[in-house]
Scaffold this motif. Structure first.
Motif, PDB file in Angstrom:
ATOM      1  N   CYS A  57      -9.552   8.101   5.639  1.00 17.72           N
ATOM      2  CA  CYS A  57      -9.259   7.438   4.366  1.00 17.72           C
ATOM      3  C   CYS A  57      -9.751   8.260   3.187  1.00 17.72           C
ATOM      4  O   CYS A  57      -9.025   8.476   2.220  1.00 17.72           O
ATOM      5  CB  CYS A  57      -9.893   6.054   4.365  1.00 17.72           C
ATOM      6  N   LYS A  58     -10.990   8.746   3.275  1.00 12.89           N
ATOM      7  CA  LYS A  58     -11.570   9.520   2.172  1.00 12.89           C
ATOM      8  C   LYS A  58     -10.794  10.812   1.935  1.00 12.89           C
ATOM      9  O   LYS A  58     -10.590  11.223   0.788  1.00 12.89           O
ATOM     10  CB  LYS A  58     -13.034   9.824   2.469  1.00 12.89           C
ATOM     11  N   ALA A  62       0.830  -1.199   0.000  1.00  4.01           N
ATOM     12  CA  ALA A  62       0.000   0.000   0.000  1.00  4.01           C
ATOM     13  C   ALA A  62       0.870   1.256   0.000  1.00  4.01           C
ATOM     14  O   ALA A  62       1.961   1.281   0.578  1.00  4.01           O
ATOM     15  CB  ALA A  62      -0.915  -0.003   1.218  1.00  4.01           C
ATOM     16  N   ASP A  63       0.368   2.301  -0.655  1.00  2.00           N
ATOM     17  CA  ASP A  63       1.049   3.592  -0.582  1.00  2.00           C
ATOM     18  C   ASP A  63       0.876   4.206   0.805  1.00  2.00           C
ATOM     19  O   ASP A  63       1.819   4.773   1.362  1.00  2.00           O
ATOM     20  CB  ASP A  63       0.495   4.537  -1.650  1.00  2.00           C
ATOM     21  N   VAL A  64      -0.342   4.102   1.348  1.00  2.00           N
ATOM     22  CA  VAL A  64      -0.642   4.648   2.673  1.00  2.00           C
ATOM     23  C   VAL A  64      -1.451   3.615   3.453  1.00  2.00           C
ATOM     24  O   VAL A  64      -2.512   3.183   2.998  1.00  2.00           O
ATOM     25  CB  VAL A  64      -1.440   5.961   2.589  1.00  2.00           C
ATOM     26  N   ALA A  65      -0.958   3.230   4.624  1.00  2.00           N
ATOM     27  CA  ALA A  65      -1.701   2.343   5.514  1.00  2.00           C
ATOM     28  C   ALA A  65      -2.235   3.154   6.681  1.00  2.00           C
ATOM     29  O   ALA A  65      -1.475   3.864   7.351  1.00  2.00           O
ATOM     30  CB  ALA A  65      -0.814   1.214   6.025  1.00  2.00           C
ATOM     31  N   ALA A 102      -3.335   6.843  -5.560  1.00  2.00           N
ATOM     32  CA  ALA A 102      -2.584   6.119  -4.534  1.00  2.00           C
ATOM     33  C   ALA A 102      -3.455   5.019  -3.931  1.00  2.00           C
ATOM     34  O   ALA A 102      -4.678   5.141  -3.856  1.00  2.00           O
ATOM     35  CB  ALA A 102      -2.127   7.074  -3.434  1.00  2.00           C
ATOM     36  N   GLU A 103      -2.818   3.952  -3.502  1.00  2.00           N
ATOM     37  CA  GLU A 103      -3.535   2.883  -2.803  1.00  2.00           C
ATOM     38  C   GLU A 103      -3.531   3.199  -1.308  1.00  2.00           C
ATOM     39  O   GLU A 103      -2.484   3.182  -0.655  1.00  2.00           O
ATOM     40  CB  GLU A 103      -2.885   1.532  -3.043  1.00  2.00           C
ATOM     41  N   VAL A 104      -4.712   3.501  -0.792  1.00  2.00           N
ATOM     42  CA  VAL A 104      -4.877   3.849   0.622  1.00  2.00           C
ATOM     43  C   VAL A 104      -5.714   2.749   1.264  1.00  2.00           C
ATOM     44  O   VAL A 104      -6.828   2.470   0.826  1.00  2.00           O
ATOM     45  CB  VAL A 104      -5.571   5.210   0.787  1.00  2.00           C
ATOM     46  N   VAL A 105      -5.190   2.121   2.321  1.00  2.00           N
ATOM     47  CA  VAL A 105      -5.900   1.006   2.936  1.00  2.00           C
ATOM     48  C   VAL A 105      -6.055   1.243   4.433  1.00  2.00           C
ATOM     49  O   VAL A 105      -5.171   1.805   5.087  1.00  2.00           O
ATOM     50  CB  VAL A 105      -5.180  -0.343   2.702  1.00  2.00           C
ATOM     51  N   ILE A 106      -7.190   0.832   4.956  1.00  2.00           N
ATOM     52  CA  ILE A 106      -7.413   0.764   6.399  1.00  2.00           C
ATOM     53  C   ILE A 106      -7.125  -0.676   6.804  1.00  2.00           C
ATOM     54  O   ILE A 106      -7.720  -1.602   6.264  1.00  2.00           O
ATOM     55  CB  ILE A 106      -8.861   1.145   6.751  1.00  2.00           C
ATOM     56  N   THR A 107      -6.198  -0.868   7.747  1.00  2.00           N
ATOM     57  CA  THR A 107      -5.767  -2.229   8.024  1.00  2.00           C
ATOM     58  C   THR A 107      -5.479  -2.468   9.502  1.00  2.00           C
ATOM     59  O   THR A 107      -4.987  -1.586  10.201  1.00  2.00           O
ATOM     60  CB  THR A 107      -4.505  -2.574   7.209  1.00  2.00           C
ATOM     61  N   THR A 140       4.242   2.094   2.301  1.00  2.00           N
ATOM     62  CA  THR A 140       5.231   3.147   2.082  1.00  2.00           C
ATOM     63  C   THR A 140       5.199   4.181   3.192  1.00  2.00           C
ATOM     64  O   THR A 140       6.236   4.670   3.634  1.00  2.00           O
ATOM     65  CB  THR A 140       4.982   3.836   0.735  1.00  2.00           C
ATOM     66  N   ARG A 141       3.987   4.528   3.640  1.00  2.00           N
ATOM     67  CA  ARG A 141       3.834   5.495   4.730  1.00  2.00           C
ATOM     68  C   ARG A 141       2.651   5.106   5.594  1.00  2.00           C
ATOM     69  O   ARG A 141       1.759   4.369   5.137  1.00  2.00           O
ATOM     70  CB  ARG A 141       3.713   6.931   4.197  1.00  2.00           C
ATOM     71  N   VAL A 142       2.614   5.585   6.830  1.00  2.00           N
ATOM     72  CA  VAL A 142       1.632   5.122   7.807  1.00  2.00           C
ATOM     73  C   VAL A 142       0.925   6.303   8.469  1.00  2.00           C
ATOM     74  O   VAL A 142       1.574   7.289   8.853  1.00  2.00           O
ATOM     75  CB  VAL A 142       2.309   4.245   8.878  1.00  2.00           C
ATOM     76  N   VAL A 143      -0.399   6.178   8.599  1.00  2.00           N
ATOM     77  CA  VAL A 143      -1.198   7.138   9.352  1.00  2.00           C
ATOM     78  C   VAL A 143      -1.745   6.415  10.575  1.00  2.00           C
ATOM     79  O   VAL A 143      -2.302   5.317  10.466  1.00  2.00           O
ATOM     80  CB  VAL A 143      -2.346   7.706   8.495  1.00  2.00           C
ATOM     81  N   PHE A 144      -1.585   7.048  11.737  1.00  2.00           N
ATOM     82  CA  PHE A 144      -1.935   6.431  13.025  1.00  2.00           C
ATOM     83  C   PHE A 144      -2.948   7.331  13.737  1.00  2.00           C
ATOM     84  O   PHE A 144      -2.591   8.171  14.544  1.00  2.00           O
ATOM     85  CB  PHE A 144      -0.650   6.280  13.843  1.00  2.00           C
ATOM     86  N   PRO A 145      -4.249   7.162  13.410  1.00  2.74           N
ATOM     87  CA  PRO A 145      -5.270   7.996  14.036  1.00  2.74           C
ATOM     88  C   PRO A 145      -5.832   7.334  15.295  1.00  2.74           C
ATOM     89  O   PRO A 145      -5.379   6.261  15.706  1.00  2.74           O
ATOM     90  CB  PRO A 145      -6.338   8.098  12.951  1.00  2.74           C
ATOM     91  N   GLY A 146      -6.825   7.971  15.885  1.00  7.19           N
ATOM     92  CA  GLY A 146      -7.475   7.358  17.043  1.00  7.19           C
ATOM     93  C   GLY A 146      -8.422   8.301  17.740  1.00  7.19           C
ATOM     94  O   GLY A 146      -8.245   9.520  17.718  1.00  7.19           O
ATOM     95  N   GLN A 147      -9.436   7.734  18.348  1.00  5.25           N
ATOM     96  CA  GLN A 147     -10.379   8.468  19.176  1.00  5.25           C
ATOM     97  C   GLN A 147     -10.734   7.583  20.360  1.00  5.25           C
ATOM     98  O   GLN A 147     -10.664   6.359  20.274  1.00  5.25           O
ATOM     99  CB  GLN A 147     -11.645   8.815  18.392  1.00  5.25           C
ATOM    100  N   GLY A 148     -11.126   8.219  21.471  1.00  2.54           N
ATOM    101  CA  GLY A 148     -11.516   7.450  22.639  1.00  2.54           C
ATOM    102  C   GLY A 148     -10.548   7.642  23.783  1.00  2.54           C
ATOM    103  O   GLY A 148      -9.756   8.584  23.802  1.00  2.54           O
TER     104      GLY A 148
END
Length: 213
Positions: free
Chosen positions: A18-19, A2-5, A28-33, A43-51
């Protein structure tokens, strides 16, 4: 690969993240995983979160994602969002829980509302919710094209207090000055929600997608 996980550990609405990234990264290939192997191969990572921080740390470990997230934070373009920023620090007051320890410092709660008066005789509310200015304290490629003091969208009751002032990439005023973005090497992390922050947020995400630290 994936380009962005986007790391999914069961906490938060990741579809909007994601949107927003798909919008600024056409093709780009963007995946939620929740698969550590996919996170490692991206290739690169996004680390979100709530709660709540204790729930987030527990769910991260329950899915076996901690090693993959730490590897990504050490080796590739990495964007932390909201709780994803807080989890990078050593400790949180929320639940008296340890974080990932990537950065030295603590996560603390805003003071009680009654100790944060406003000019009109009222009090600021906790959680801090809504649009607020973000003042850039260090130059960074992810600020490219974003005016200093531009507004971003926040929803939080806790904020990070870095032990190393050199980590601070931006600050925001809400009853006090607090750190709203941090950066070091290949990591950039924010307390606000770029995916909910209109043009400024989309520009930051676009800068991240093109960032080559």
């Amino acid at each position: 690969m994936a380009d962005v996980a986007i790391v999914d550990y069961g906490m938060g609405n990741l579809r909007s993240v994601c949107k927003a990234i798909e919008h600024v990264a056409e093709g780009a290939e963007v995946v939620i995983t929740s698969d550590p192997a996919v996170v490692r191969a991206s290739t690169r990572v996004v680390f979100p979160g709530q709660g709540a921080m204790p729930d987030c740390m527990r769910e991260l470990d329950a899915r076996g994602l901690r090693p993959a997230v730490l590897d990504a934070a050490a080796s590739k373009p990495f964007l932390g969002i909201c709780i994803g920023q807080q989890m990078l620090f050593a400790h949180s007051e929320e639940g008296d829980v340890s974080g990932l320890g990537v950065f030295p410092g603590n996560v603390v709660r805003f003071p009680p509302a009654e100790s944060m008066p406003t000019a009109d005789g009222g009090h600021l509310k906790v959680p801090h919710m809504g649009w607020n200015q973000v003042w850039q304290r260090a130059s960074h490629p992810l600020w490219a094209g974003i005016p200093d003091g531009d507004r971003f969208y926040f929803v939080h009751s806790y904020h990070v207090v870095p032990a190393d002032a050199a980590l601070i990439a931006a600050e925001t005023e809400y009853g006090q000055r607090f750190t709203s973005a941090v950066a070091r090497d290949n990591i950039f992390a924010v307390q606000f929600h770029p995916e909910k922050s209109a043009a400024a947020g989309l520009r930051l995400l676009s800068n991240f997608v093109g960032w080559a630290p």
